[in-house]
Design a protein around this motif. Structure first.
Motif, short mmCIF file in Angstrom:
data_model
loop_
_atom_site.label_atom_id
_atom_site.label_comp_id
_atom_site.label_asym_id
_atom_site.label_seq_id
_atom_site.Cartn_x
_atom_site.Cartn_y
_atom_site.Cartn_z
N VAL A 16 -0.62 -1.31 8.05
CA VAL A 16 -0.26 -2.13 6.83
C VAL A 16 0.88 -1.60 5.92
O VAL A 16 1.52 -2.54 5.51
CB VAL A 16 -1.82 -2.19 6.29
N PRO A 17 0.70 -0.31 5.59
CA PRO A 17 2.22 0.13 4.82
C PRO A 17 3.51 -0.56 5.46
O PRO A 17 4.29 -1.03 4.56
CB PRO A 17 2.03 1.64 4.59
N HIS B 22 -10.16 2.04 -2.29
CA HIS B 22 -10.06 3.54 -1.86
C HIS B 22 -11.11 4.63 -2.36
O HIS B 22 -10.88 4.50 -3.66
CB HIS B 22 -8.67 3.88 -2.02
N ARG C 136 -6.28 10.80 4.59
CA ARG C 136 -7.20 9.95 3.75
C ARG C 136 -7.31 10.55 2.20
O ARG C 136 -7.80 9.80 1.41
CB ARG C 136 -8.65 9.70 4.38
N TYR D 29 -3.16 6.19 10.87
CA TYR D 29 -3.58 5.21 11.97
C TYR D 29 -3.05 3.87 11.75
O TYR D 29 -3.00 3.03 12.59
CB TYR D 29 -5.10 5.31 12.11
N CYS D 30 -2.46 3.60 10.34
CA CYS D 30 -2.58 2.32 9.89
C CYS D 30 -1.17 1.48 9.91
O CYS D 30 -0.38 2.21 9.43
CB CYS D 30 -3.13 2.15 8.24
N CYS E 230 0.92 -1.30 0.00
CA CYS E 230 -0.06 0.03 0.11
C CYS E 230 0.93 1.17 0.17
O CYS E 230 1.83 1.45 0.83
CB CYS E 230 -0.84 -0.05 1.26
N GLN F 170 -4.46 -4.36 -1.04
CA GLN F 170 -4.80 -3.26 0.08
C GLN F 170 -5.51 -2.09 -0.66
O GLN F 170 -6.20 -1.42 -0.08
CB GLN F 170 -3.56 -2.85 0.50
N CYS G 28 -1.97 6.59 5.54
CA CYS G 28 -3.06 6.74 6.56
C CYS G 28 -2.52 6.75 7.64
O CYS G 28 -1.86 5.69 8.06
CB CYS G 28 -4.31 5.97 6.57
N SER H 135 -0.32 4.48 0.29
CA SER H 135 -1.19 5.33 1.17
C SER H 135 -0.37 5.40 2.66
O SER H 135 0.43 4.73 2.86
CB SER H 135 -2.50 5.08 1.33
FE1 SF4 Z 1 -3.40 1.66 3.12
FE2 SF4 Z 1 -5.78 1.05 3.73
FE3 SF4 Z 1 -3.98 1.35 5.56
FE4 SF4 Z 1 -4.75 3.27 4.45
S1 SF4 Z 1 -6.24 2.12 5.64
S2 SF4 Z 1 -2.56 2.92 4.65
S3 SF4 Z 1 -5.35 2.64 2.29
S4 SF4 Z 1 -4.09 -0.06 4.10
#
Ligand code: SF4
Ligand code: SAH
Ligand code: F3S
Length: 453
Positions: free
Chosen positions: A160-161, A245, A284, A157-158, A151, A195, A155, A153
């Motif tokens: 995942v990246p 997204h 976002r 809070y996230c 990913c 993602q 974001c 992005s």
């Molecule tokens: Fe990526 Fe989704 Fe996390 Fe945003 S919420 S950083 S788009 S995985």
């Protein structure tokens, strides 16, 4: 024969990765053990999206520790996003773990198992697509198609990246080949995974449009183009995808839902917050009005589409007024369902450092209750539109609540419990007689079925 036991936490990407892990282990000669205590290889595919995901997994590790003590030649392996986020620290915190690997290194598990290595090993590069490993499908008629990993992005809070790395798309031809092979194997419904699925292709080289005359401008394949080509494959009746997204929800993608027969009438459009100020703090890259524009465009082209979403309450600095704006969007859009989460600070993320505006726990809980009430009321009202309609259902098996009835899903992704005779994997028509916020119930149209035979 050696046996493995695998426990999966987290999202559909992890479910997909676990199926591939199973496929890979089976090609190495392992078979699946029904209980952890019977396994030579104990595996966990972990998630770290919220604190609750971490604690759920760590609660399971206790049993693995005990089993390893009883039988030290057992192997304990930890894969997935939690492993990636702590890396080598896995071995300091849990010394009985033999092998740890991130989502980009699932293939290294095979290397570890076939080597003579007796020391603990960690593999945390971003390099492989689990989609390249052999598949082990839970249901023969439904399949995942991993179209991209990672990913781009940010974001705030996230996590995942940092656990899945930069976005990398798989080449279009490779995906079409996989989808054709799946159709030949009897898959009728495919779910495209990434993602951020609708930014698919931005990192791929430009090439001439498929089927276009020579000399035409070279273009990158986009997500809408991918949907169109997949729709052309015989045998694939339903196409779903997760997650898109809102920033990349272009008109061509929305039109694909209206124009392409196999693309289902369901769009998951993660809102996160209805307050433009909070959306900005979340990074976002859309605001409330742009989000509502996307919803209006969906309603214009696909009026009956089911819309679902993800919402976070209690993001740092969220005021009562910000929260009310989220409630307004929920009332205005009318979601068919929504996943609601209390903000959870994640290590290494920007929002975890925003301690000054932290929302007190009781306030988060109170907002969550109001939100869930509004979501359920809206979903119940929306679901009533199906009562009296006859809808196409893909049969998945027996109903979980009543074994005399069947269970399946509509194109709108609604679960239906119904009386009937169809077999798993069949598409059949069901008349809907009642609807709650979560499920529909009805009866199979047996006369129509007999006539069609
Ligand atoms: Fe990526 Fe989704 Fe996390 Fe945003 S919420 S950083 S788009 S995985
Ligand atoms: N890539 C997907 C999925 C992200 S994870 C997407 O962008 O839609 C699924 C959901 O978990 C997110 O949409 C978000 O609502 C929620 N989530 C992610 N991080 C969170 C956190 N730190 N606290 C609470 N919820 C979170
Ligand atoms: Fe969890 Fe990783 Fe999925 S953190 S939600 S398993 S991408």
């Amino acid at each position: 024969m050696k046996r493995y036991h695998l426990t999966t936490f987290g999202c559909q990407m992890n479910e997909h990765d676990s199926e591939r892990m199973k496929g890979m282990l089976e090609s190495l000669g392992y078979s699946e053990a029904p209980e952890r205590a019977e396994a030579d290889l104990i595996l966990f595919n972990t998630c770290s999206i919220r604190e609750s995901a971490d604690s759920r997994f760590i609660a399971h590790l206790g049993e693995a520790k005990r089993l390893k003590r009883e039988q030290p030649e057992r192997i304990v392996g930890v894969g997935g996003c939690w492993a990636q986020s702590v890396k080598e620290e896995v071995f300091e915190r849990f010394p009985f773990v033999d092998v740890a690997f991130g989502p980009g290194q699932v293939h290294k598990l095979a290397e570890f198992l076939t080597s003579d290595s007796i020391t603990a090993q960690g593999y945390f590069e971003f390099e492989g697509f689990t989609g390249h490993l052999p598949a082990h499908r839970e249901r023969a008629f439904q399949g995942w198609l991993q179209i991209s990993v990672g990913c781009n992005s940010v974001c705030s809070y996230c996590i995942v990246p940092s656990t899945r790395g930069r976005e990398v798309s798989r080449p279009l031809e490779e995906l079409l080949g996989d989808a054709r092979a799946m159709a030949d194997e009897g898959v009728r419904e495919i779910t495209l995974l990434g993602q951020n699925v609708n930014s698919y292709g931005r990192d791929l080289p430009a090439s001439a449009p498929t089927g276009g005359p020579p000399g035409t401008r070279r273009e990158r394949p986009g997500f809408a183009e991918l949907l169109r080509l997949l729709d052309g494959i015989d045998g694939i009746d339903r196409i779903r995808y997760t997650s898109p997204h809102p920033k990349d929800m272009r008109e061509d993608v929305i039109r694909a839902h209206a124009e392409l027969e196999s693309v289902c009438e369901h769009i998951h459009l993660p809102l996160q917050s209805g307050s433009s100020r909070i959306l900005k703090a979340m990074r976002r890259t859309y605001d409330r009005s742009r989000y509502l524009d996307r919803v209006a465009l969906i309603r214009e082209h696909v009026p009956d589409a089911a819309l679902t979403t993800d919402i976070i309450v209690g993001f740092p600095t969220e005021t009562e007024e910000d929260f009310r704006e989220t409630m307004e969007v929920v009332e205005h859009v009318g979601y068919d369902s929504a996943f609601t989460f209390v903000f959870s600070p994640r290590r290494g993320t920007e929002a975890a450092a925003m301690t000054v505006g932290a929302v007190p726990h009781p306030v988060k809980v109170e907002r969550m209750e109001r939100l869930v009430e509004a979501v359920q009321r809206g979903a119940r009202e929306r679901a009533q539109r199906f009562v009296g309609r006859t809808v196409e259902v893909l049969v998945e098996g027996r109903s979980r609540t009543d074994p005399d009835r069947l269970r399946g899903r509509t194109r709108h992704n609604k679960v239906v419990n119904f009386g009937g005779l169809a077999a798993p994997g069949e598409l059949t028509d069901v008349e809907i007689l009642a609807a709650t916020s979560q499920t529909l119930s009805g009866e199979e149209q047996l006369l129509a079925r007999a006539a069609a035979r």
